[in-house]
Each structure stands twice: as C-alpha cells, then as structure tokens.
Design an enzyme around this catalytic site. Sequence first.
Site, PDB file in Angstrom:
ATOM      1  N   TYR A  47       0.853  -1.201   0.000  1.00 49.91           N
ATOM      2  CA  TYR A  47       0.000   0.000   0.000  1.00 49.91           C
ATOM      3  C   TYR A  47       0.880   1.238   0.000  1.00 49.91           C
ATOM      4  O   TYR A  47       1.845   1.318   0.764  1.00 49.91           O
ATOM      5  CB  TYR A  47      -0.920   0.034   1.228  1.00 49.91           C
ATOM      6  CG  TYR A  47      -2.347  -0.243   0.821  1.00 49.91           C
ATOM      7  CD1 TYR A  47      -3.001   0.630  -0.061  1.00 49.91           C
ATOM      8  CD2 TYR A  47      -3.030  -1.357   1.268  1.00 49.91           C
ATOM      9  CE1 TYR A  47      -4.296   0.375  -0.475  1.00 49.91           C
ATOM     10  CE2 TYR A  47      -4.326  -1.619   0.853  1.00 49.91           C
ATOM     11  CZ  TYR A  47      -4.952  -0.751  -0.022  1.00 49.91           C
ATOM     12  OH  TYR A  47      -6.223  -0.997  -0.439  1.00 49.91           O
ATOM     13  N   GLU A  49      -0.502   4.769  -0.587  1.00 50.94           N
ATOM     14  CA  GLU A  49      -1.324   5.960  -0.854  1.00 50.94           C
ATOM     15  C   GLU A  49      -0.491   7.211  -0.604  1.00 50.94           C
ATOM     16  O   GLU A  49       0.244   7.304   0.380  1.00 50.94           O
ATOM     17  CB  GLU A  49      -2.577   5.946   0.029  1.00 50.94           C
ATOM     18  CG  GLU A  49      -3.582   4.925  -0.484  1.00 50.94           C
ATOM     19  CD  GLU A  49      -4.785   4.739   0.424  1.00 50.94           C
ATOM     20  OE1 GLU A  49      -4.752   5.211   1.564  1.00 50.94           O
ATOM     21  OE2 GLU A  49      -5.744   4.097  -0.016  1.00 50.94           O
ATOM     22  N   ASP A 193      -6.555  14.214 -24.949  1.00 47.95           N
ATOM     23  CA  ASP A 193      -6.467  12.789 -24.640  1.00 47.95           C
ATOM     24  C   ASP A 193      -5.735  12.134 -25.808  1.00 47.95           C
ATOM     25  O   ASP A 193      -6.306  11.929 -26.877  1.00 47.95           O
ATOM     26  CB  ASP A 193      -7.890  12.225 -24.488  1.00 47.95           C
ATOM     27  CG  ASP A 193      -7.894  10.737 -24.181  1.00 47.95           C
ATOM     28  OD1 ASP A 193      -6.853  10.079 -24.393  1.00 47.95           O
ATOM     29  OD2 ASP A 193      -8.942  10.236 -23.747  1.00 47.95           O
ATOM     30  N   THR A 219      -3.388   6.649 -22.192  1.00 53.39           N
ATOM     31  CA  THR A 219      -3.198   5.302 -21.670  1.00 53.39           C
ATOM     32  C   THR A 219      -1.729   4.970 -21.896  1.00 53.39           C
ATOM     33  O   THR A 219      -1.022   5.687 -22.606  1.00 53.39           O
ATOM     34  CB  THR A 219      -4.063   4.270 -22.419  1.00 53.39           C
ATOM     35  OG1 THR A 219      -3.802   4.409 -23.817  1.00 53.39           O
ATOM     36  CG2 THR A 219      -5.535   4.468 -22.157  1.00 53.39           C
ATOM     37  N   LYS A 222      -1.266   1.446 -25.440  1.00 50.60           N
ATOM     38  CA  LYS A 222      -1.572   1.417 -26.888  1.00 50.60           C
ATOM     39  C   LYS A 222      -0.268   1.619 -27.649  1.00 50.60           C
ATOM     40  O   LYS A 222       0.592   0.745 -27.571  1.00 50.60           O
ATOM     41  CB  LYS A 222      -2.632   2.475 -27.206  1.00 50.60           C
ATOM     42  CG  LYS A 222      -3.965   2.219 -26.484  1.00 50.60           C
ATOM     43  CD  LYS A 222      -5.044   3.179 -26.940  1.00 50.60           C
ATOM     44  CE  LYS A 222      -6.384   2.868 -26.311  1.00 50.60           C
ATOM     45  NZ  LYS A 222      -6.644   3.554 -25.045  1.00 50.60           N
ATOM     46  N   ARG A 228      -1.098  -2.028 -19.107  1.00 54.98           N
ATOM     47  CA  ARG A 228      -2.407  -1.361 -19.143  1.00 54.98           C
ATOM     48  C   ARG A 228      -2.469  -0.317 -18.018  1.00 54.98           C
ATOM     49  O   ARG A 228      -2.234  -0.643 -16.857  1.00 54.98           O
ATOM     50  CB  ARG A 228      -3.478  -2.430 -18.949  1.00 54.98           C
ATOM     51  CG  ARG A 228      -4.854  -2.092 -19.387  1.00 54.98           C
ATOM     52  CD  ARG A 228      -5.645  -3.368 -19.616  1.00 54.98           C
ATOM     53  NE  ARG A 228      -5.297  -3.930 -20.916  1.00 54.98           N
ATOM     54  CZ  ARG A 228      -5.814  -3.526 -22.080  1.00 54.98           C
ATOM     55  NH1 ARG A 228      -6.744  -2.598 -22.105  1.00 54.98           N
ATOM     56  NH2 ARG A 228      -5.421  -4.061 -23.213  1.00 54.98           N
TER      57      ARG A 228
HETATM   58  N1  DSN Z   1     -11.237   0.989 -25.813  1.00 51.57           N
HETATM   59  C1  DSN Z   1     -10.262   1.909 -26.356  1.00 51.57           C
HETATM   60  C2  DSN Z   1     -10.147   1.799 -27.814  1.00 51.57           C
HETATM   61  O1  DSN Z   1     -10.294   0.700 -28.318  1.00 51.57           O
HETATM   62  O2  DSN Z   1      -9.881   2.780 -28.482  1.00 51.57           O
HETATM   63  C3  DSN Z   1     -10.559   3.274 -25.957  1.00 51.57           C
HETATM   64  O3  DSN Z   1     -10.699   3.318 -24.582  1.00 51.57           O
END
Ligand code: DSN
Length: 426
Positions: A47, A49, A193, A219, A222, A228
């Site tokens: 933990y 925090e 974003d 994120t 990707k 993730r």
């Molecule tokens: N689910 C993602 C995508 O496939 O673009 C976006 O959050």
Amino acid sequence: MQKDTQVFNLIHQELERQRNGIELIASENFASLQVIQAMGNVMTNKYAEGYPGRRYYGGCEIVDQTEQLAIDRIKKVFNCEYANVQPHSGAQANASVLLCVLKPGDKILGLDLSMGGHLTHGSPVNFSGKLYQPLFYGVKKESGLVDYDQMEAVANKEKPKLIICGASAYSRDWDYKRIRAIADSIGAFIMADIAHPAGLIAKNLLNDPFDHCHFVTSTTHKTLRGPRGGIILMRRDFENPFGIKDPKGNTRMMSHLMDMAVFPGTQGGPLEHIIASKAIAFGELLSDEYTLYAKQVQSNAQAMAKAFVSRDYNIISGGTDNHLMLIDLRNKNITGKKAQETLDKAHITLNKNAVPFDDKSPFVTSGIRVGVPAVTTRGLKESQMETVVSLIDKVLMNIDDEKTITAVSKEVKEWMQQFPLYPELA
Ligand code: DSN
C-alpha cells in the site's frame, strides 16, 4: 496453495491466440516481455497511498524509487514538467482531470462518440456525461476532418469550462493551436487525450499538444506499448489561471491540484507493480529502437491505407496521419459487425466501428477500425501491409464462403509463425 492449472491453461491459450493471429485492433499492442514480467511482482502487496516521499504508509522507500523513475522517464519522453503515473487507466486519468477543474454540472465540449470520440469525453452513458453537461463537435461530412468551425461556434455560444480533444477512431492530426485560441477566447481549459497516438507524438511524428493544451492524458498500453494503465502530463500552465481551489478553499498550483484529484480524488492505493512496469516501458520509449518502431508504425499505416484505397475501400478522410484508419464498408455492402465476426474466424482481429453519420446502430455499425501498432511490434513492414489487406479483402469478398475463410485462417496462422511472439515463453 495448489497451482491453478485452470487459469494458467487459459492464459496459455490466450498466448497461442495472440501468436496465431493478425492483430489489428488499433488500441492493442504487444508489450515487451520485461514489461509483462514486471507486472507480476511483489509490489502488488504494497500500500502506498500518497506520492514518493509523502506517503500514508511505512515501508514505501523502494516503491518510491520505482514511481519516481517512472515519473522522471515519462517527463523526459514528452519533455514536460509534471507527470502523474498513478491512474489505473485512461478513463481514470480523464476522470481525475475533470474532477480537478470542474464542478458537477459544468459544461464540457468533446468530440462526439459517434464521430470517433471517447466515452469519457461526455458520453451520456459515462460519468463524464452524467456529472457534467456535455456538448459536442463532430467531423465534416465531406472531408471527415474535425469541424473546428463547429467547435468554435459551440464554444462561443455555450462557454464550456473544458474543451476535450483527442479521439479513439480518428486518423488525422489535430490543430492544437487553433483549439487553444478558441479556449482562450472563452476562458476554458483544454484536455488533450492522446491515448491512441501518444507514441507518435513522443517521437515528434505528429503535432505536439503540450505547448497548447493545459492537460494531456494517455493510456500506457496502446502505441506507448507499456502495461495497461494511464498517465496525466503537463508541460506548462501551472499557474492555475482560473483560480481553481483545493477542497479547503485554497488556490494552489495545478500540479498540486492534479495530484489531489488522482489521490485521494478518484483513486486509493496506487498499483505499484504496474507503476514498476510503466517505468520499464517508459525507459524503452527513450530508446532508438522505439524511435524506429514509431516511424515504422506511421509508414505501415500509410502503406495499409494505400492498399485499402487501391481495392476501392472507403477510408474516412481518405487516409491516415497516425497509426489507424476507419473504413466505411457501405460501398461493399457489409456491416461492421459481420466484417468483424467473419475476420475473427480467419484469425484477423479488428473491431467494428461507427463511421461518421452512420445510419446503423453501434452494435452493428457500417465500418471497421484498423490499426497497425501490434503488427508493427511483431515485425511486419510496409510490403507486408499489402499482404494483410489482401487477406482481409479475400475474407470480405467471400464473406459467406466457409471454405475460403478456413483457408485464410490456415494461411494467417502459418504466416504469423514467421513473426515469433514471446519465443522465450513455452
Ligand atoms: N477501448 C479503447 C479503444 O479501443 O480505443 C478506448 O478506450
């Protein structure tokens, strides 16, 4: 404890599925083995925090170091002054930014989900559309490009507190400078974003949002090819221009307010094992190898778009600047749903996607979204994009012919053995 063979068998089956197929889901990638292995580590037990050097628990001296490494590395990648690496996902990164600068009921302006936007940009089924008052801009019907005139008109009329740019299914670059001019004229914040094209932005292959947008979220799994998760970044604009206050009513620097919005605002204990894995991935982003990868992603996407166009596929906006493309299948008389399901049988994975001004439901759709980050990691180059498109075309042009689909699935499986995936794993 006895080894749970049931679950480990399923994990192995998933590895085989990934090895045997052509992965074209634009938001997916194959993280390096060290990134994956670091996710399964003992830091999950801890933990922590708070933030490095200021935690609510003892024993944080080691996780402080991995978290600080992750912060320092991602700041270097994007040349920015502030990074929060704790968001568990892109959605939670966005939730934190909205919590930081808005009050419930405030207006936000984002790209419509049906035009390529994201759920967290104001969709009525998401917290962003329930807690805040969502307004939308779209893309132009004739060009498929973001309609900045509409963004400006809605902004001027409605005076949203936050303008959101970025998309999940948009293949072109963004005019951040113009968005900043619109935001400045009404006293609004901007959140970019960049979850999808972040890796290409990191390597200066696309416009840089950081000089124009107050907050940048992403994120990490990707194009960034990490575990993730999510991140929040800022390069400038720490001065809190609109006097946002902390819960005690004090006006603080944006960096302080943003940290508070992540923890305790939207999350509890950070996932320190994932943060260790993020630190490794962010180190990889700084390598020459990754720079070559990002360039290859962009070249592969362009080669793929060309191959689709030569077969009379209708790509929204006519091509791509980034790692993906959105294809309207109406001229082929196939729905997105049918295309996705049939290609799945041939071990070619992608997703159905609404196209702008779609006349079909989101469960059916008129289009597919195709992305190249994963196949590029696998080692495919421009000339092989032609092969991928020819296999897709073969399936779609013989959509009810099981024999052809079976033959393609065999061909795909055999072909992909030439591009080994995690050979170190049995
Ligand atoms: N689910 C993602 C995508 O496939 O673009 C976006 O959050």
